[in-house]
Design a protein around this motif. Structure first.
Motif, PDB file in Angstrom:
ATOM      1  N   MET A 410     -26.651  17.052  -1.989  1.00 20.43           N
ATOM      2  CA  MET A 410     -26.861  16.252  -0.778  1.00 20.43           C
ATOM      3  C   MET A 410     -27.738  16.994   0.219  1.00 20.43           C
ATOM      4  SD  MET A 410     -23.211  14.324  -0.112  1.00 20.43           S
ATOM      5  CE  MET A 410     -23.934  13.050   0.942  1.00 20.43           C
ATOM      6  N   GLN A 411     -27.556  18.300   0.319  1.00 17.96           N
ATOM      7  CA  GLN A 411     -28.385  19.096   1.235  1.00 17.96           C
ATOM      8  C   GLN A 411     -29.823  19.186   0.741  1.00 17.96           C
ATOM      9  OE1 GLN A 411     -26.052  22.680   1.040  1.00 17.96           O
ATOM     10  NE2 GLN A 411     -24.885  22.206   2.899  1.00 17.96           N
ATOM     11  N   ARG A 412     -29.978  19.415  -0.562  1.00 17.22           N
ATOM     12  CA  ARG A 412     -31.313  19.643  -1.124  1.00 17.22           C
ATOM     13  C   ARG A 412     -32.130  18.353  -1.198  1.00 17.22           C
ATOM     14  NH1 ARG A 412     -29.727  21.896  -5.526  1.00 17.22           N
ATOM     15  NH2 ARG A 412     -29.852  24.020  -4.736  1.00 17.22           N
ATOM     16  N   HIS A 413     -31.470  17.228  -1.467  1.00 25.71           N
ATOM     17  CA  HIS A 413     -32.193  15.963  -1.687  1.00 25.71           C
ATOM     18  C   HIS A 413     -31.859  14.942  -0.608  1.00 25.71           C
ATOM     19  CE1 HIS A 413     -33.358  17.577  -5.574  1.00 25.71           C
ATOM     20  NE2 HIS A 413     -32.086  17.776  -5.878  1.00 25.71           N
ATOM     21  N   ALA A 414     -31.780  15.418   0.639  1.00 23.91           N
ATOM     22  CA  ALA A 414     -31.423  14.520   1.745  1.00 23.91           C
ATOM     23  C   ALA A 414     -32.325  13.293   1.856  1.00 23.91           C
ATOM     24  CB  ALA A 414     -31.431  15.305   3.063  1.00 23.91           C
ATOM     25  N   PRO A 415     -33.638  13.371   1.573  1.00 25.10           N
ATOM     26  CA  PRO A 415     -34.483  12.178   1.713  1.00 25.10           C
ATOM     27  C   PRO A 415     -34.348  11.181   0.562  1.00 25.10           C
ATOM     28  CG  PRO A 415     -35.764  14.226   1.936  1.00 25.10           C
ATOM     29  CD  PRO A 415     -34.447  14.578   1.327  1.00 25.10           C
ATOM     30  N   ARG A 416     -33.657  11.542  -0.509  1.00 27.02           N
ATOM     31  CA  ARG A 416     -33.628  10.718  -1.720  1.00 27.02           C
ATOM     32  C   ARG A 416     -32.391   9.834  -1.746  1.00 27.02           C
ATOM     33  NH1 ARG A 416     -38.282  10.141  -2.954  1.00 27.02           N
ATOM     34  NH2 ARG A 416     -37.638   9.456  -5.028  1.00 27.02           N
ATOM     35  N   ALA A 417     -32.589   8.557  -1.464  1.00 25.64           N
ATOM     36  CA  ALA A 417     -31.467   7.619  -1.386  1.00 25.64           C
ATOM     37  C   ALA A 417     -30.650   7.526  -2.681  1.00 25.64           C
ATOM     38  CB  ALA A 417     -31.975   6.232  -0.980  1.00 25.64           C
ATOM     39  N   ARG A 451     -22.149  11.252   6.746  1.00 23.96           N
ATOM     40  CA  ARG A 451     -22.597  10.482   7.919  1.00 23.96           C
ATOM     41  C   ARG A 451     -24.128  10.488   8.004  1.00 23.96           C
ATOM     42  NH1 ARG A 451     -18.223   8.874  10.671  1.00 23.96           N
ATOM     43  NH2 ARG A 451     -16.335  10.181  10.631  1.00 23.96           N
ATOM     44  N   ALA A 452     -24.730  11.603   7.661  1.00 25.54           N
ATOM     45  CA  ALA A 452     -26.193  11.678   7.663  1.00 25.54           C
ATOM     46  C   ALA A 452     -26.795  10.751   6.608  1.00 25.54           C
ATOM     47  CB  ALA A 452     -26.644  13.117   7.426  1.00 25.54           C
ATOM     48  N   ALA A 453     -26.160  10.673   5.431  1.00 23.76           N
ATOM     49  CA  ALA A 453     -26.641   9.783   4.373  1.00 23.76           C
ATOM     50  C   ALA A 453     -26.562   8.329   4.814  1.00 23.76           C
ATOM     51  CB  ALA A 453     -25.826   9.995   3.101  1.00 23.76           C
ATOM     52  N   LYS A 454     -25.476   7.961   5.478  1.00 27.87           N
ATOM     53  CA  LYS A 454     -25.339   6.591   5.986  1.00 27.87           C
ATOM     54  C   LYS A 454     -26.437   6.259   6.988  1.00 27.87           C
ATOM     55  CE  LYS A 454     -21.433   5.089   7.411  1.00 27.87           C
ATOM     56  NZ  LYS A 454     -20.184   4.992   8.168  1.00 27.87           N
ATOM     57  N   ALA A 455     -26.723   7.208   7.871  1.00 27.59           N
ATOM     58  CA  ALA A 455     -27.723   6.972   8.913  1.00 27.59           C
ATOM     59  C   ALA A 455     -29.127   6.917   8.337  1.00 27.59           C
ATOM     60  CB  ALA A 455     -27.631   8.071   9.970  1.00 27.59           C
ATOM     61  N   ALA A 456     -29.414   7.793   7.366  1.00 25.70           N
ATOM     62  CA  ALA A 456     -30.765   7.866   6.812  1.00 25.70           C
ATOM     63  C   ALA A 456     -31.047   6.764   5.794  1.00 25.70           C
ATOM     64  CB  ALA A 456     -30.986   9.236   6.168  1.00 25.70           C
ATOM     65  N   HIS A 457     -30.010   6.324   5.077  1.00 26.86           N
ATOM     66  CA  HIS A 457     -30.205   5.347   4.000  1.00 26.86           C
ATOM     67  C   HIS A 457     -29.171   4.228   4.113  1.00 26.86           C
ATOM     68  CE1 HIS A 457     -32.692   8.552   2.332  1.00 26.86           C
ATOM     69  NE2 HIS A 457     -31.638   9.355   2.374  1.00 26.86           N
ATOM     70  N   GLY A 465     -20.825   5.457   1.610  1.00 27.15           N
ATOM     71  CA  GLY A 465     -20.563   6.568   2.516  1.00 27.15           C
ATOM     72  C   GLY A 465     -19.322   6.330   3.352  1.00 27.15           C
ATOM     73  N   SER A 466     -19.168   5.107   3.864  1.00 29.11           N
ATOM     74  CA  SER A 466     -17.967   4.767   4.645  1.00 29.11           C
ATOM     75  C   SER A 466     -16.719   4.877   3.784  1.00 29.11           C
ATOM     76  CB  SER A 466     -18.098   3.347   5.198  1.00 29.11           C
ATOM     77  OG  SER A 466     -19.157   3.264   6.131  1.00 29.11           O
ATOM     78  N   ALA A 467     -16.807   4.406   2.537  1.00 30.49           N
ATOM     79  CA  ALA A 467     -15.650   4.480   1.639  1.00 30.49           C
ATOM     80  C   ALA A 467     -15.267   5.932   1.353  1.00 30.49           C
ATOM     81  CB  ALA A 467     -15.950   3.748   0.340  1.00 30.49           C
ATOM     82  N   ALA A 468     -16.273   6.790   1.182  1.00 28.39           N
ATOM     83  CA  ALA A 468     -15.985   8.202   0.925  1.00 28.39           C
ATOM     84  C   ALA A 468     -15.329   8.857   2.138  1.00 28.39           C
ATOM     85  CB  ALA A 468     -17.275   8.935   0.559  1.00 28.39           C
ATOM     86  N   LEU A 474     -10.652  10.505   6.998  1.00 30.81           N
ATOM     87  CA  LEU A 474     -11.302  10.672   8.300  1.00 30.81           C
ATOM     88  C   LEU A 474     -11.255   9.384   9.106  1.00 30.81           C
ATOM     89  CD1 LEU A 474     -14.364  12.692   6.994  1.00 30.81           C
ATOM     90  CD2 LEU A 474     -12.429  13.598   8.287  1.00 30.81           C
ATOM     91  N   ASP A 475     -11.189   9.529  10.401  1.00 24.68           N
ATOM     92  CA  ASP A 475     -11.225   8.376  11.300  1.00 24.68           C
ATOM     93  C   ASP A 475     -12.662   7.963  11.559  1.00 24.68           C
ATOM     94  OD1 ASP A 475      -8.453   8.424  11.541  1.00 24.68           O
ATOM     95  OD2 ASP A 475      -8.531   9.854  13.221  1.00 24.68           O
ATOM     96  N   ASN A 476     -12.819   6.791  12.129  1.00 28.17           N
ATOM     97  CA  ASN A 476     -14.145   6.285  12.486  1.00 28.17           C
ATOM     98  C   ASN A 476     -15.116   6.323  11.304  1.00 28.17           C
ATOM     99  OD1 ASN A 476     -13.245   6.070  15.201  1.00 28.17           O
ATOM    100  ND2 ASN A 476     -13.697   8.242  15.519  1.00 28.17           N
ATOM    101  N   TYR A 477     -14.605   6.002  10.132  1.00 30.46           N
ATOM    102  CA  TYR A 477     -15.456   6.086   8.940  1.00 30.46           C
ATOM    103  C   TYR A 477     -16.542   5.027   8.923  1.00 30.46           C
ATOM    104  CZ  TYR A 477     -11.958   2.615   7.449  1.00 30.46           C
ATOM    105  OH  TYR A 477     -11.121   1.540   7.387  1.00 30.46           O
ATOM    106  N   ASN A 478     -16.398   3.975   9.727  1.00 30.75           N
ATOM    107  CA  ASN A 478     -17.435   2.945   9.787  1.00 30.75           C
ATOM    108  C   ASN A 478     -18.528   3.241  10.814  1.00 30.75           C
ATOM    109  OD1 ASN A 478     -16.880   1.048   7.760  1.00 30.75           O
ATOM    110  ND2 ASN A 478     -15.173   0.217   8.947  1.00 30.75           N
TER     111      ASN A 478
END
Length: 479
Positions: A410-417, A451-457, A465-468, A474-478
């Motif tokens: 996830m860190q290495r391929h952050a731009p890859r949906a 959270r970054a994956a949800k925002a970027a893709h 991402g919300s399900a994970a 965690l709270d506020n998963y949506n």
């Protein structure tokens, strides 16, 4: 609910485009270049499909174009007026010259297997495909010339409209089938005929159905069983089987790809034939052929019954062995992971793979190809399929370093949906039934990455991402 494909755009005719260009020149005193640019913009705004129009030749006589003249020459030669070999050479030369000019030096010429839109449209309008089919019929005793005609036919089938025309002309499939079955056909001719069939089937549902219904694909599977089948032929034949079991034509309301896979597996032993071929192909020295076989296995293994048959015959272990031996070869590695990913939809295969060390192999592949997002995506997909509804396998995966690998990917391929989506799924699958694994992800910063994956893709990752995040507790998963 069935997929609702976008409505097809109306096709623009060459005559309508030429008329618009002429009108722009005469009525608005535009230069020819300005008139063409304006006409393109206007028709695009109106929602027309310009793929069948030669835009940079607007206003010229297309019949005088070298490709059009070569097509006419080939038609004449097929009718007995001229030399067929000379006509084939003229067509090949004209296509190469046109493509070279449009591609800035010939990097995408006929020899490379692709043509410019201009060359494709003019050849299609000139009836080149139909003439080449007739030339093939007349040249069956002249192997060298027949191979040249088949190669040109394969290149012309790179154009969708030509593939549609081929599918509508049943004589094309019949010709290819005859060449495959003819005792006089050389291995090179059979390989070329199979390559043409594969080209014809790409994104054309009607062609796929004709190839299966005619018995051509069954003939290929029968010939693949011969131990002496050349590797070039093996690759081409597998390409046809893969094409007819792939749903890649968006135009019809439904595809028969799944049904083709079932019929070929049940009535023609397709999955067993592919396994015997896989065992014959030396993947380490013939990676391209091995990749084609593995890609075909992935498509044919379309349901639980086929997966189980392949597994019972030792196919899963054969794929895993290829992976272990060739993990360092990126293409073979990716193809093996893809085939195993499909097979791992079966619960039986999940457990077999876990017992055979597939989790560790998947992690090793990602490490070996750390910069490859497509290897990471398919490895994560395999792991997700293996661990789905399998808490014991999730525990083994945690012990094999999967949480660390997921976070690093996830860190290495952050731009890859695609990578981010599969990583989200793996996190959710691992912790949904194994809450004791949550700290392994949370301590490594998984929350911020999700959270970054949800925002970027958002289109790919918002739901998973919300399900994970939810299954991590965690709270506020949506959010």
């Amino acid at each position: 609910m069935a997929q609702a494909w976008p409505k097809a755009k109306p096709k623009l005719t060459q005559e309508a485009f030429d008329e618009a260009v002429s009108s722009n020149i005469e009525d608005f005193d535009m230069s020819r270049e300005e008139a063409i640019k304006s006409a393109i913009e206007e028709f695009n705004v109106q929602g027309y499909d310009l793929s069948g129009v030669v835009t940079n030749m607007a206003g010229n006589d297309l019949q005088s174009h070298p490709i059009a003249l070569a097509c006419q020459g080939l038609r004449d030669a097929c009718g007995g007026q001229g030399s067929l070999p000379e006509a084939l050479e003229a067509l090949s030369t004209s296509l190469q010259a046109s493509t070279s000019e449009s591609s800035g030096g010939g990097s995408g010429g006929v020899g490379g297997g692709s043509m410019s839109q201009e060359a494709s449209v003019i050849a299609h309008k000139g009836g080149a495909m139909q003439s080449l089919l007739e030339a093939c019929r007349q040249l069956q005793s002249q192997t060298d010339q027949l191979l040249k005609a088949l190669k040109l036919l394969q290149v012309l089938l790179g154009w969708l409209e030509t593939r549609d025309a081929f599918a509508s002309d049943a004589t094309g499939v019949d010709l290819l089938h005859d060449l495959l079955r003819a005792e006089a056909s050389t291995p090179e001719v059979r390989t070329a005929a199979a390559a043409v069939a594969e080209a014809a089937a790409r994104q054309v549902e009607e062609a796929k159905c004709r190839l299966v219904d005619s018995g051509l694909v069954a003939t290929l599977l029968e010939q693949l069983q011969a131990p002496e089948a050349p590797l070039e032929y093996v690759g081409a034949a597998c390409g046809v089987v893969r094409s007819v079991t792939t749903a890649d034509d968006e135009r019809p309301p439904a595809s028969k790809a799944f049904m083709h896979a079932r019929v070929l597996a049940k009535s023609h032993a397709a999955i067993r034939v592919l396994l015997s071929v896989l065992r014959r192909v030396p993947a380490a020295t013939e990676p391209a052929t091995a990749c084609r076989v593995l890609a075909t296995v992935r498509q044919v293994a379309a349901n639980e019954e086929i997966c189980r048959e392949f597994t019972d015959d030792g196919g899963v272990m054969a794929c895993l062995q290829v992976l272990k031996e060739c993990a360092a070869q990126r293409d073979v590695c990716r193809a093996c992971l893809g085939a195993l990913r499909q097979l791992a939809h079966s619960d039986t295969v999940k457990r077999l793979l876990a017992e055979a060390g597939a989790v560790g192999e998947a992690v090793r592949c990602v490490e070996l190809h750390a910069g490859s997002d497509d290897v990471a995506e398919v490895a994560l997909g395999l792991l997700g399929n293996m661990m789905l509804r399998q808490p014991e396998i999730c525990t083994k995966a945690a012990e094999s370093g999967v949480p660390e690998m997921v976070v690093e990917a996830m860190q290495r391929h952050a731009p890859r949906a695609p990578v981010q989506r599969q990583a989200c799924l793996v996190v959710r699958i691992m912790v949904a039934r194994n809450p004791e694994l949550r700290p392994l992800f949370l301590e490594r910063g998984a929350e911020a990455l999700l959270r970054a994956a949800k925002a970027a893709h958002p289109a790919s990752c918002r739901d998973v991402g919300s399900a994970a995040l939810r299954d991590l507790g965690l709270d506020n998963y949506n959010d």
